[in-house]
Write an enzyme that holds these catalytic residues in place. Structure first.
Site, PDB file in Angstrom:
ATOM      1  N   ASP A 171      -3.064   1.690  -8.044  1.00 22.98           N
ATOM      2  CA  ASP A 171      -2.764   0.619  -8.064  1.00 22.98           C
ATOM      3  C   ASP A 171      -1.559   0.892  -7.346  1.00 22.98           C
ATOM      4  O   ASP A 171      -0.710   0.160  -6.990  1.00 22.98           O
ATOM      5  CB  ASP A 171      -2.284  -0.303  -9.767  1.00 22.98           C
ATOM      6  N   LYS A 222      -2.900   1.831  -1.653  1.00 22.73           N
ATOM      7  CA  LYS A 222      -3.868   3.455  -1.450  1.00 22.73           C
ATOM      8  C   LYS A 222      -4.621   2.178  -0.509  1.00 22.73           C
ATOM      9  O   LYS A 222      -4.682   2.985   0.475  1.00 22.73           O
ATOM     10  CB  LYS A 222      -4.303   3.584  -2.837  1.00 22.73           C
ATOM     11  N   GLY A 270     -10.059   0.233  -7.288  1.00 24.98           N
ATOM     12  CA  GLY A 270     -10.178  -1.571  -6.909  1.00 24.98           C
ATOM     13  C   GLY A 270      -8.997  -1.264  -5.757  1.00 24.98           C
ATOM     14  O   GLY A 270      -7.819  -1.437  -5.450  1.00 24.98           O
ATOM     15  N   HIS A 271     -10.037  -1.103  -4.376  1.00 21.84           N
ATOM     16  CA  HIS A 271      -8.962  -1.109  -2.909  1.00 21.84           C
ATOM     17  C   HIS A 271      -8.728  -2.796  -2.964  1.00 21.84           C
ATOM     18  O   HIS A 271      -9.777  -3.348  -1.878  1.00 21.84           O
ATOM     19  CB  HIS A 271      -9.475   0.175  -2.944  1.00 21.84           C
ATOM     20  N   GLN A 323      -7.623   5.467  -8.154  1.00 24.95           N
ATOM     21  CA  GLN A 323      -6.820   6.133  -9.411  1.00 24.95           C
ATOM     22  C   GLN A 323      -5.145   6.607  -8.996  1.00 24.95           C
ATOM     23  O   GLN A 323      -4.566   6.877  -7.859  1.00 24.95           O
ATOM     24  CB  GLN A 323      -6.985   7.090 -10.937  1.00 24.95           C
TER      25      GLN A 323
HETATM   26  P1  IMP Z   1     -11.735   4.622 -16.974  1.00 24.61           P
HETATM   27  O1  IMP Z   1     -11.172   5.011 -15.313  1.00 24.61           O
HETATM   28  O2  IMP Z   1     -12.466   2.982 -16.635  1.00 24.61           O
HETATM   29  O3  IMP Z   1     -12.234   5.070 -18.086  1.00 24.61           O
HETATM   30  O4  IMP Z   1      -9.953   3.995 -17.246  1.00 24.61           O
HETATM   31  C1  IMP Z   1      -9.628   4.863 -17.822  1.00 24.61           C
HETATM   32  C2  IMP Z   1      -8.039   4.407 -17.494  1.00 24.61           C
HETATM   33  O5  IMP Z   1      -7.428   4.806 -16.641  1.00 24.61           O
HETATM   34  C3  IMP Z   1      -7.307   3.378 -18.518  1.00 24.61           C
HETATM   35  O6  IMP Z   1      -6.258   3.215 -18.580  1.00 24.61           O
HETATM   36  C4  IMP Z   1      -7.817   2.255 -16.481  1.00 24.61           C
HETATM   37  O7  IMP Z   1      -6.694   1.455 -16.961  1.00 24.61           O
HETATM   38  C5  IMP Z   1      -7.147   3.821 -15.555  1.00 24.61           C
HETATM   39  N1  IMP Z   1      -7.499   3.346 -14.611  1.00 24.61           N
HETATM   40  C6  IMP Z   1      -8.664   3.763 -14.610  1.00 24.61           C
HETATM   41  N2  IMP Z   1      -9.297   3.333 -12.338  1.00 24.61           N
HETATM   42  C7  IMP Z   1      -8.076   2.508 -11.960  1.00 24.61           C
HETATM   43  C8  IMP Z   1      -7.373   2.351 -11.030  1.00 24.61           C
HETATM   44  O8  IMP Z   1      -7.468   1.866  -9.689  1.00 24.61           O
HETATM   45  N3  IMP Z   1      -6.277   0.987 -10.983  1.00 24.61           N
HETATM   46  C9  IMP Z   1      -4.743   1.985 -12.243  1.00 24.61           C
HETATM   47  N4  IMP Z   1      -6.108   1.847 -13.430  1.00 24.61           N
HETATM   48  C10 IMP Z   1      -7.085   2.766 -13.429  1.00 24.61           C
END
Ligand code: IMP
Length: 423
Positions: free
Chosen positions: A14, A17, A41-42, A223
């Site tokens: 977040d 990007k 989520g871009h 991420q």
């Molecule tokens: P997962 O990737 O859905 O398995 O989530 C694992 C961790 O990564 C959790 O804390 C999510 O909130 C975090 N996470 C996954 N994708 C994003 C992102 O695009 N932005 C922020 N946090 C993310």
């Protein structure tokens, strides 16, 4: 030839990007994603339209740019088809501009169901996005995943039915939850595979060919470094490598073609989901920051936890990713603060430490050492040149730059496409 730049997040995701990739995309011929999946989520704001993409690279919003979903990505065919439809609706043509790796692993409904069940039944949930990411990469490394290319083989149904049966046993016997209906999944995938067929190709070959031809390529991470499976705050991480190593294994491009690694970070810090967060603000300040910065997840809508800029974590992220150029986003959100605390050190059990701790228990015990930077009063979201920024904002930027040892080449001061200052 060094035609490839990597762009990646340096915090817990977040960092903004999507917007930076959108702005920089027009300088590239190709934008490729290398890891993660629809957990990203871009968000890109164009005039009054806010476009959110979870899987397709945001480079797609530029007509001349080709986009690739690389072999390292968790490919969700449901989201992919939805996003193609959505892009068509807003007038963006993806034909001959979008390529999906036949080596990418497919996210099926059972991955998402297991993600949800595991979170629900675990006494230490991660706070995942429930997009099936962890179970998908587990299957990949367990070597029973199904890759995109395999959907077009003769025995795809048999393979998929086997996998559904295996995952249903986990769902039913381990979690006491309902399994997935095999017939509906087969039917859905039958339709989806026809929809995605024209995009599927050998992207490793294609990217290397384009690279040899001298095309400019941008590799877009999802991420952030602190969610990296190896270097992040394990186990509160995602299941892929958002850092530079992931950009190579997730595309098949050679290391020597990389020119710049552009690291993006916010002028403060946020994190969603669970896990240690040393620079977290007190609740009152956090609420103010969340509203000012619209800090709600683009994928899940969850409120994000907010903290001060953590230079110990940032410096670590810069190191492990070999960042050569940094970009600070959302600087406008700090306007109006009299003083801006910034984390410049960690103390563990009363002793100052130089490294970023590797264990959750150490990270939870860490006390931060803060420095107060002088704030600035006026809104800066309409400023378009570095010289015009308030003196205190420049001091903030320069202090961070000297601490992390990398040039800050770009500053974002508003959500708009043109709210971008190049230094
Ligand atoms: P997962 O990737 O859905 O398995 O989530 C694992 C961790 O990564 C959790 O804390 C999510 O909130 C975090 N996470 C996954 N994708 C994003 C992102 O695009 N932005 C922020 N946090 C993310």
């Amino acid at each position: 030839m060094k035609n490839v730049d990597v762009i990646m997040g340096l915090q817990w995701g977040d960092e903004g990007k999507g917007k930076v990739v959108d702005v920089l995309s027009e300088r590239y011929d190709i934008v490729a994603r290398y890891q993660g999946g629809a957990n990203a989520g871009h968000t890109v704001k164009i005039k009054d339209n806010e476009i959110i993409l979870h899987l397709i690279p945001s480079g797609i919003l530029h007509e001349g740019v080709k986009c690739v979903i690389g072999n390292g990505v968790a490919f969700d065919p449901y989201v992919f088809v939805e996003e193609i439809e959505y892009l068509k609706k807003v007038g963006i043509e993806v034909k001959d501009r979008l390529f999906v790796s036949e080596r990418a692993h497919v996210v099926f409904p059972y991955h998402k169901q297991i993600d949800r069940s595991r979170e629900k039944h675990s006494n230490k949930p991660i706070g995942t996005t429930a997009r099936g990411i962890g179970p998908l990469y587990t299957d990949k490394y367990r070597r029973n995943g199904i890759r995109v290319g395999e959907l077009f083989s003769d025995n795809w149904k048999e393979r998929l039915l086997n996998q559904i049966e295996f995952h249903n046993r986990i769902l039913e016997e381990l979690y006491n939850d309902e399994g997935i209906n095999p017939n509906s999944v087969i039917k859905e995938i039958e339709i989806l595979k026809d929809r995605i067929k024209e995009y599927v190709t050998d992207t490793v070959y294609l990217l290397n060919k384009w690279n040899d031809e001298g095309k400019q390529i941008l590799l877009e991470g999802a991420q952030g470094a602190m969610l990296d499976i190896d270097f992040g705050t394990y186990p509160y991480v995602t299941s892929s490598s958002p850092t530079t190593g992931g950009a190579l294994t997730g595309t098949g491009l050679p290391w020597h073609s990389i020119n710049d690694v552009i690291g993006i970070f916010k002028s403060y810090t946020t994190r969603v989901g669970k896990g240690p967060f040393p620079s977290k603000m007190d609740e009152k300040m956090e609420n103010i920051m969340r509203e000012k910065g619209h800090e709600y997840g683009a994928t899940t809508g969850r409120p994000r936890n907010c903290g001060y800029l953590d230079l110990v974590a940032l410096k670590y992220a810069v190191k492990i990713s070999g960042v050569t150029m940094a970009c600070m986003t959302k600087l406008d959100i700090l306007s109006g603060m009299e003083e801006i605390p910034i984390v410049v050190g960690y103390k563990l059990d009363g002793k100052e430490i130089e490294h970023f701790p590797s264990t959750v228990s150490d990270l939870e015990r860490v006390k931060t050492i803060k420095k107060n930077m002088k704030g600035w009063e006026n809104d800066i979201s309409n400023i378009r040149s570095y010289e015009d920024l308030p003196k205190e904002a420049k001091e903030y930027i320069e202090f961070v730059e000297s601490f992390i040892g990398v040039k800050i080449g770009y500053i974002s001061v508003s959500a708009e496409r043109d709210g971008f200052i190049e230094i």
